[in-house]
Design a protein around this motif. Structure first.
Motif, mmCIF file in Angstrom:
data_model
loop_
_atom_site.group_PDB
_atom_site.id
_atom_site.type_symbol
_atom_site.label_atom_id
_atom_site.label_comp_id
_atom_site.label_asym_id
_atom_site.label_seq_id
_atom_site.Cartn_x
_atom_site.Cartn_y
_atom_site.Cartn_z
ATOM 1 N N ILE A 81 0.852 -1.195 0.000
ATOM 2 C CA ILE A 81 0.000 0.000 0.000
ATOM 3 C C ILE A 81 0.884 1.240 0.000
ATOM 4 C CG2 ILE A 81 -1.742 1.287 1.298
ATOM 5 C CD1 ILE A 81 -2.656 -1.375 2.501
ATOM 6 N N LYS A 82 0.580 2.178 -0.845
ATOM 7 C CA LYS A 82 1.361 3.419 -0.922
ATOM 8 C C LYS A 82 1.156 4.229 0.362
ATOM 9 C CE LYS A 82 2.133 7.498 -3.806
ATOM 10 N NZ LYS A 82 1.693 8.260 -4.998
ATOM 11 N N ASP A 83 2.273 4.695 0.915
ATOM 12 C CA ASP A 83 2.257 5.481 2.155
ATOM 13 C C ASP A 83 1.493 4.731 3.257
ATOM 14 O OD1 ASP A 83 2.783 7.516 3.886
ATOM 15 O OD2 ASP A 83 1.249 8.886 3.111
ATOM 16 N N LEU A 84 1.888 3.502 3.485
ATOM 17 C CA LEU A 84 1.195 2.614 4.425
ATOM 18 C C LEU A 84 1.216 3.174 5.849
ATOM 19 C CD1 LEU A 84 1.328 -1.202 4.609
ATOM 20 C CD2 LEU A 84 2.087 0.079 6.618
ATOM 21 N N LYS A 85 0.085 3.087 6.517
ATOM 22 C CA LYS A 85 -0.058 3.496 7.915
ATOM 23 C C LYS A 85 -0.553 2.308 8.733
ATOM 24 C CE LYS A 85 0.688 7.910 6.915
ATOM 25 N NZ LYS A 85 1.885 8.635 7.375
ATOM 26 N N LEU A 86 -0.250 2.333 10.035
ATOM 27 C CA LEU A 86 -0.697 1.287 10.951
ATOM 28 C C LEU A 86 -1.702 1.860 11.933
ATOM 29 C CD1 LEU A 86 2.690 -0.496 11.750
ATOM 30 C CD2 LEU A 86 0.831 -1.379 10.344
ATOM 31 N N TYR A 87 -2.823 1.154 12.107
ATOM 32 C CA TYR A 87 -3.885 1.604 13.003
ATOM 33 C C TYR A 87 -4.245 0.463 13.961
ATOM 34 C CZ TYR A 87 -4.477 5.042 9.230
ATOM 35 O OH TYR A 87 -4.282 6.003 8.279
ATOM 36 N N LEU A 88 -4.598 0.826 15.187
ATOM 37 C CA LEU A 88 -5.090 -0.176 16.123
ATOM 38 C C LEU A 88 -6.469 -0.640 15.671
ATOM 39 C CD1 LEU A 88 -4.110 1.341 19.602
ATOM 40 C CD2 LEU A 88 -3.035 -0.573 18.414
ATOM 41 N N SER A 89 -6.674 -1.941 15.650
ATOM 42 C CA SER A 89 -7.963 -2.460 15.184
ATOM 43 C C SER A 89 -9.086 -2.167 16.169
ATOM 44 C CB SER A 89 -7.874 -3.972 14.959
ATOM 45 O OG SER A 89 -7.684 -4.647 16.195
ATOM 46 N N THR A 90 -8.744 -1.933 17.438
ATOM 47 C CA THR A 90 -9.777 -1.723 18.452
ATOM 48 C C THR A 90 -10.482 -0.390 18.317
ATOM 49 O OG1 THR A 90 -8.029 -0.926 19.932
ATOM 50 C CG2 THR A 90 -8.720 -3.224 20.168
ATOM 51 N N ASP A 91 -9.728 0.676 17.969
ATOM 52 C CA ASP A 91 -10.361 2.003 17.900
ATOM 53 C C ASP A 91 -9.956 2.820 16.684
ATOM 54 O OD1 ASP A 91 -7.763 2.620 18.527
ATOM 55 O OD2 ASP A 91 -8.192 3.443 20.519
ATOM 56 N N GLY A 92 -9.111 2.261 15.785
ATOM 57 C CA GLY A 92 -8.725 2.979 14.582
ATOM 58 C C GLY A 92 -7.663 4.037 14.802
ATOM 59 N N PHE A 93 -7.008 4.044 15.984
ATOM 60 C CA PHE A 93 -6.009 5.059 16.299
ATOM 61 C C PHE A 93 -4.723 4.777 15.528
ATOM 62 C CE2 PHE A 93 -2.614 6.725 19.103
ATOM 63 C CZ PHE A 93 -2.988 8.057 19.120
ATOM 64 N N GLU A 94 -4.170 5.814 14.852
ATOM 65 C CA GLU A 94 -2.946 5.634 14.076
ATOM 66 C C GLU A 94 -1.733 5.587 14.999
ATOM 67 O OE1 GLU A 94 -0.163 7.868 10.724
ATOM 68 O OE2 GLU A 94 -2.177 8.639 11.143
ATOM 69 N N ILE A 95 -0.845 4.620 14.760
ATOM 70 C CA ILE A 95 0.386 4.495 15.529
ATOM 71 C C ILE A 95 1.513 5.110 14.707
ATOM 72 C CG2 ILE A 95 1.944 2.925 16.718
ATOM 73 C CD1 ILE A 95 -0.903 3.007 17.818
ATOM 74 N N SER A 96 2.044 6.227 15.193
ATOM 75 C CA SER A 96 3.095 6.929 14.447
ATOM 76 C C SER A 96 4.329 7.181 15.298
ATOM 77 C CB SER A 96 2.547 8.269 13.922
ATOM 78 O OG SER A 96 2.079 9.068 15.006
ATOM 79 N N ASP A 97 4.333 6.748 16.546
ATOM 80 C CA ASP A 97 5.434 7.030 17.456
ATOM 81 C C ASP A 97 6.009 5.705 17.972
ATOM 82 O OD1 ASP A 97 6.581 9.391 19.416
ATOM 83 O OD2 ASP A 97 6.408 7.469 20.453
ATOM 84 N N ASP A 98 7.323 5.532 17.847
ATOM 85 C CA ASP A 98 7.927 4.258 18.228
ATOM 86 C C ASP A 98 7.887 4.037 19.735
ATOM 87 O OD1 ASP A 98 9.478 1.895 17.153
ATOM 88 O OD2 ASP A 98 10.845 2.583 18.714
ATOM 89 N N ASP A 99 8.014 5.104 20.524
ATOM 90 C CA ASP A 99 7.952 4.942 21.980
ATOM 91 C C ASP A 99 6.584 4.424 22.409
ATOM 92 O OD1 ASP A 99 10.520 5.755 22.294
ATOM 93 O OD2 ASP A 99 10.051 7.833 22.804
#
Length: 462
Positions: A81-99
């Motif tokens: 997927i172009k510019d792939l993002k990761l989201y929590l399946s429980t609430d759709g929150f985007e994970i963008s921070d490694d900490d």
């Protein structure tokens, strides 16, 4: 705003390595040595197993990773997927921070999607699957499709049925017989044909009807969520997105607090709507709904203790299960000129027909309530110094409780026969507004949302 999105502090920069040579014969100073030792002794992040899937849940993969970047690199090999993002399946929150990523438990399920895709959370996905697999909901879809293509024929069928029912009831009254010899039965074992196609966990008619009321509220919630999250403001403005996400979460907690207004169709609810009292003044006591999980029960106890939604947590039917049409939007009061009635507890035929009785928004959901909500969010973002109309203080939120009542409660909903459901555009407008910290409804909602945090603290302590 609610403290749902906690800021994660950036890692502190460590001092550069101390010089080896000093007056102590090349030994580091105490501070520099301590920092260098800590830095050298830090182990690499532990590898953990995670799960990834796409928004449609077509495939699911297990992936090992010790950083957000590693997980993204492996995920894109499975889902290009172009510019792939990761989201929590429980609430759709985007994970963008490694900490923040490092705080997540192993086996967490992520949804991989593009940046502009509307995320289907686990709850959304399960509800849609239930809707597709439920025989009664499929029947409802067929009925609505038939109505759309054959409106006049359907009206004639309904009118003929109502006339036959009236004649049948009059004949029973003349013979002094009960309305129906199985209407008063409640358990699956007593009236098995009524439960045909029902979920096995519903052991009584009251449980099944309560679930139907809850399903209607859930459908309003998902419709609201879909329209708000597809809005341009939500997609393009991060602050507006956080506000709308918080509003949706507050709606969800208010729905939990009133058990998704399960009382609406439950004939055993002792509190009756005024339209029922107009027809019957001899209602009796009844049993309460069973509690759900611990947190849900805590929220329900809070809302009951503070009587937040008591006025609207009532039943629309008599103790026997008779529902009365409240008349079209243009009618004055709650009177139906055609005297439509139905008792879905009496037979499976009536239960299916009850699917086309509508809860009609007097202030329209898509044309008035949601546009007003979005306008107020935009104003909150663009005019943060705006003053509250009641207290002349700076606004900090929208009137979540007012919007909630307009979308989900009998404050704005009327139960009407499909013939009485007018589709014409209406002039009335939403009463939602911007609120400050002194506004009563703001305090109520904030206290309610604090219930979850308190409960989480108790769980951690125990």
């Amino acid at each position: 705003m609610l403290n749902y999105f906690k800021d994660v502090m950036a890692p502190t920069t460590r001092s550069s390595k101390a010089e080896a040579d000093n007056k102590d014969g090349g030994i580091c100073t105490k501070v520099a040595l301590s920092e260098n030792c800590s830095e050298n002794s830090l182990p690499p992040p532990q590898m953990k197993g995670y799960k990834i899937t796409d928004n449609e849940r077509t495939k699911k993969y297990g992936i090992g990773a010790n950083s957000l970047q590693m997980l993204k690199e492996k995920a894109i090999l499975k889902f290009p997927i172009k510019d792939l993002k990761l989201y929590l399946s429980t609430d759709g929150f985007e994970i963008s921070d490694d900490d923040y990523f490092q705080t997540l438990a192993a086996q967490t399920l992520f949804i991989v999607a593009g940046p502009d895709e509307i995320i289907t959370t686990d709850a959304d996905f399960e509800f849609e699957k239930l809707r597709k697999n439920s025989p009664l909901l499929r029947v409802a879809d067929i009925i609505y499709e038939f109505i759309e293509h054959n409106p006049e024929q359907f009206r004639k069928m309904i009118t003929d049925y109502e006339n036959r029912k009236i004649c049948h009831k009059q004949a029973l009254d003349r013979n002094q017989q009960p309305y129906d010899n199985k209407t008063q039965f409640s358990l699956r074992t007593e009236h098995s044909e009524w439960f045909e196609g029902q979920e096995e966990r519903c052991h009584s008619k009251e449980e099944a009807m309560a679930r139907r009321a809850q399903d209607r509220m859930r459908s309003y919630y998902y419709k609201t969520k879909e329209e708000l999250t597809r809005n341009k403001l939500y997609r393009q403005n991060l602050k507006a997105r956080h506000i709308i996400d918080a509003v949706l979460e507050q709606f969800r907690y208010l729905l939990i607090g009133c058990d998704y207004f399960s009382t609406l169709f439950n004939r055993k609810c002792p509190k009756k709507h005024s339209i029922v009292q107009q027809h019957h003044d001899d209602e009796t006591d009844a049993s309460a709904m069973l509690p759900n999980k611990r947190l849900r029960q805590v929220i329900k106890e809070y809302t009951a203790r503070h009587q937040i939604l008591d006025e609207w947590s009532v039943s629309l039917c008599t103790e026997l299960g008779d529902f009365y049409c409240q008349g079209s939007y243009s009618d004055n009061g709650n009177c139906c000129a055609l005297k439509h009635t139905i008792n879905p507890y009496a037979s499976r035929e009536n239960l299916i027909l009850f699917q086309v009785w509508n809860l009609d928004h007097q202030i329209e959901l898509s044309r008035s309530i949601l546009p007003a909500l979005i306008d107020n969010v935009r104003m909150l973002v663009e005019q943060p110094q705006k003053k509250c109309t009641l207290h002349n203080k700076r606004v900090i939120d929208i009137s979540v409780l007012e919007y909630f009542l307009e979308i989900f409660s009998l404050k704005n909903l009327k139960l009407v026969h499909i013939v009485c459901h007018e589709k014409t555009q209406r002039a009335n407008k939403s009463n939602g507004r911007l609120v400050c910290a002194q506004c009563h409804e703001y305090k109520i909602v904030q206290e309610l949302m604090g219930v979850r945090e308190n409960e989480e603290d108790v769980d951690v302590a125990s």
